[in-house]
Design a protein around this motif. Structure first.
Motif, mmCIF file in Angstrom:
data_model
loop_
_atom_site.group_PDB
_atom_site.id
_atom_site.type_symbol
_atom_site.label_atom_id
_atom_site.label_comp_id
_atom_site.label_asym_id
_atom_site.label_seq_id
_atom_site.Cartn_x
_atom_site.Cartn_y
_atom_site.Cartn_z
ATOM 1 N N GLN A 156 0.877 -1.200 0.295
ATOM 2 C CA GLN A 156 -0.397 -0.114 -0.113
ATOM 3 C C GLN A 156 0.620 1.155 0.195
ATOM 4 O OE1 GLN A 156 -3.665 -0.310 2.695
ATOM 5 N NE2 GLN A 156 -3.193 -1.998 3.337
ATOM 6 N N PRO A 157 1.287 1.708 -1.414
ATOM 7 C CA PRO A 157 2.522 2.979 -1.053
ATOM 8 C C PRO A 157 1.719 3.927 -0.920
ATOM 9 C CG PRO A 157 1.818 1.864 -3.303
ATOM 10 C CD PRO A 157 1.118 0.896 -2.411
ATOM 11 N N HIS A 158 0.473 4.279 -0.543
ATOM 12 C CA HIS A 158 -0.477 5.735 -0.100
ATOM 13 C C HIS A 158 0.141 5.607 1.843
ATOM 14 C CE1 HIS A 158 -3.284 2.697 1.539
ATOM 15 N NE2 HIS A 158 -3.832 4.297 2.489
ATOM 16 N N LYS A 159 0.494 3.889 1.915
ATOM 17 C CA LYS A 159 0.345 4.268 3.319
ATOM 18 C C LYS A 159 2.026 5.033 3.784
ATOM 19 C CE LYS A 159 -2.926 1.435 5.887
ATOM 20 N NZ LYS A 159 -3.904 0.327 6.085
ATOM 21 N N MET A 160 2.692 4.819 3.048
ATOM 22 C CA MET A 160 4.386 4.757 2.635
ATOM 23 C C MET A 160 4.285 5.997 3.009
ATOM 24 S SD MET A 160 6.321 2.022 3.941
ATOM 25 C CE MET A 160 4.210 1.804 4.185
ATOM 26 N N MET A 161 3.645 7.048 1.958
ATOM 27 C CA MET A 161 4.228 8.581 1.297
ATOM 28 C C MET A 161 3.428 9.087 2.924
ATOM 29 S SD MET A 161 4.337 9.097 -1.465
ATOM 30 C CE MET A 161 3.896 10.724 -2.213
ATOM 31 N N ARG A 162 2.206 7.992 3.009
ATOM 32 C CA ARG A 162 1.641 9.402 4.806
ATOM 33 C C ARG A 162 2.631 8.995 5.606
ATOM 34 N NH1 ARG A 162 -3.068 6.102 6.905
ATOM 35 N NH2 ARG A 162 -4.364 6.337 4.851
#
Length: 442
Positions: free
Chosen positions: A274-280
């Protein structure tokens, strides 16, 4: 020698990716053997042309490998748009009387159809476990050129040549066969460009290939193609972004829309990437180590950065950032699931190759790169001792030795994973260090 020993002695490795030694892969027993003929990277043309030009050799090599691993079925995965190649393969399968074992299965024209785990799902419906490999679901995967090299190995011919596509913003797109160890710049000049001051070169496909820092270097068994573009092209500027600058841009601009995750090919087959969580985590300096571990599931297909993100940000770079941090602490992802199910929305989120090329600004360069007979005879070749996964080959020749084309010049270290290397020209060894062996042509 049996086939496994022949493949080992011939120095056959995966010709379409990381370069895993093929003999090690063929020691497994599997239910399926899969031929990866998807060639999903835009502009590359090697595999489809090899299947058209050498169908018998590829089918024979693939069949032999399948029998070796005990497969009950050998499936050739090729995009349905390659109708001529499909017709040739089906006709030759019947002529060779292997139709009860070898079968052609058509793939959609999507990116990344050639990702090993996506290929396994498309051809068998099975999902490779997180952080796993295809053998865990009874599959062995080989590339088209690898199958050709398996056939050659069975005939006693080692890997000394490589097929390369040269494409991009050039006068002459083409695919050629060159000796391993040839200077890369000599291959690039076959495009009819002599001066590369205003150009940048991508080593490999435009999605996953890195931008080369210079045109120095030499052809290895792993090279697949080179994409030549003007330095001011969008793709060159995007891929030249360093990870620290990408991190700063991500922190200032991410809106958490999660398109990077929803379009991720591995997420869509049921993995917890879940790359969006890495961005977060980048934005808020979150220290949730367990959450960061999912970054290690990233296959670096680059779809999130080059297609999915509506703001043009760098989710893959966020994954790489946390991958690096976790590697420093020797922390590894461990899956807690044993069964995986593809998303019910997957079929609606597949990315057509044509749309991808348009987004990348490559539509005008999507031209044939025909196999071309070019006499390229480098005076000096540099053959790397490590052009494969595993330990570097141990040199078995010395400076001043005369070697013949195909002669063994590097062996696999004792009790190690590796691959042999062979002379790609006849000549005299002029350098022999830990990293490469240089041979001057007779």
């Amino acid at each position: 020698m049996n086939l496994l020993e022949m493949v080992r002695e011939a120095g056959v490795i995966g010709a379409g990716g990381a370069g895993f030694p093929t003999h090690a892969k063929l020691t497994s027993k599997s239910e399926y053997i899969l031929l990866n003929g998807a060639e999903c990277e835009p502009l590359l043309r090697v595999d489809q042309q090899l299947m058209e030009l050498f169908p018998d050799e590829i089918i024979k090599g693939f069949e032999a490998a399948g029998r070796l691993v005990g497969a009950r079925k050998a499936l050739i995965g090729i995009k349905g748009k390659h109708k001529k190649v499909i017709s040739i393969l089906k006709e030759r399968i019947e002529a060779l009387q292997v139709g009860d074992f070898v079968e052609v299965k058509e793939l959609p024209d999507i990116y990344p159809a050639g990702d090993e785990q996506v290929l396994v799902y498309e051809l068998t419906g099975r999902v490779v476990p997180e952080a796993g490999i295809p053998i865990q679901v009874g599959c062995v995967v080989v590339n088209s050129e690898t199958a050709l090299n398996i056939y050659h190995g069975s005939m006693g011919k080692p890997v000394t040549e490589k097929y390369i596509t040269i494409a991009g913003d050039i006068p002459r797109p083409l695919t050629v066969k060159v000796p391993i160890g040839t200077p890369i710049v000599d291959v690039l000049k076959l495009s009819s460009i002599e001066n590369f001051d205003n150009y940048a070169v991508i080593d490999g496909g435009p999605m996953m290939g890195p931008v080369m820092s210079s045109t120095d270097g030499y052809i290895t068994k792993k090279n697949k193609g080179f994409v030549i573009l003007k330095k001011n092209h969008f793709l060159i500027r995007k891929k030249s972004m360093n990870i620290e600058r990408a991190r700063r841009i991500n922190k200032s601009s991410c809106e958490q829309c999660r398109m990077c995750t929803d379009m991720c090919p591995r997420y869509l087959i049921g993995h917890n990437i879940q790359p969006h969580k890495m961005m977060r985590a980048l934005n808020y300096k979150l220290e949730d180590i367990e959450g960061q571990k999912s970054a290690q599931l990233c296959c670096q297909c680059n779809l999130c950065e080059l297609f999915s993100c509506p703001a043009g940000l760098y989710p893959k770079s966020a994954n790489l950032y946390f991958k690096g941090k976790l590697a420093e602490k020797n922390i590894r992802y461990k899956s807690v699931k044993s069964e995986f199910t593809a998303s019910k929305n997957r079929e609606y989120r597949l990315v057509p190759s044509k749309r991808l090329m348009a987004r990348l600004g490559l539509h005008d360069f999507d031209k044939p790169a025909p196999m071309t007979e070019v006499e390229i005879k480098p005076e000096l070749v540099h053959i790397a001792t490590r052009q494969h996964v595993g330990a570097p080959a141990v040199t078995v020749v010395s400076v001043g030795d005369h070697v013949e084309l195909g002669q063994l010049i590097g062996r696999i270290p004792e009790d190690s994973l590796g691959a042999t290397i062979h002379a790609s020209i006849s000549g005299t060894v002029v350098e022999s260090g830990n990293d490469f062996i240089a041979i001057r042509r007779d």
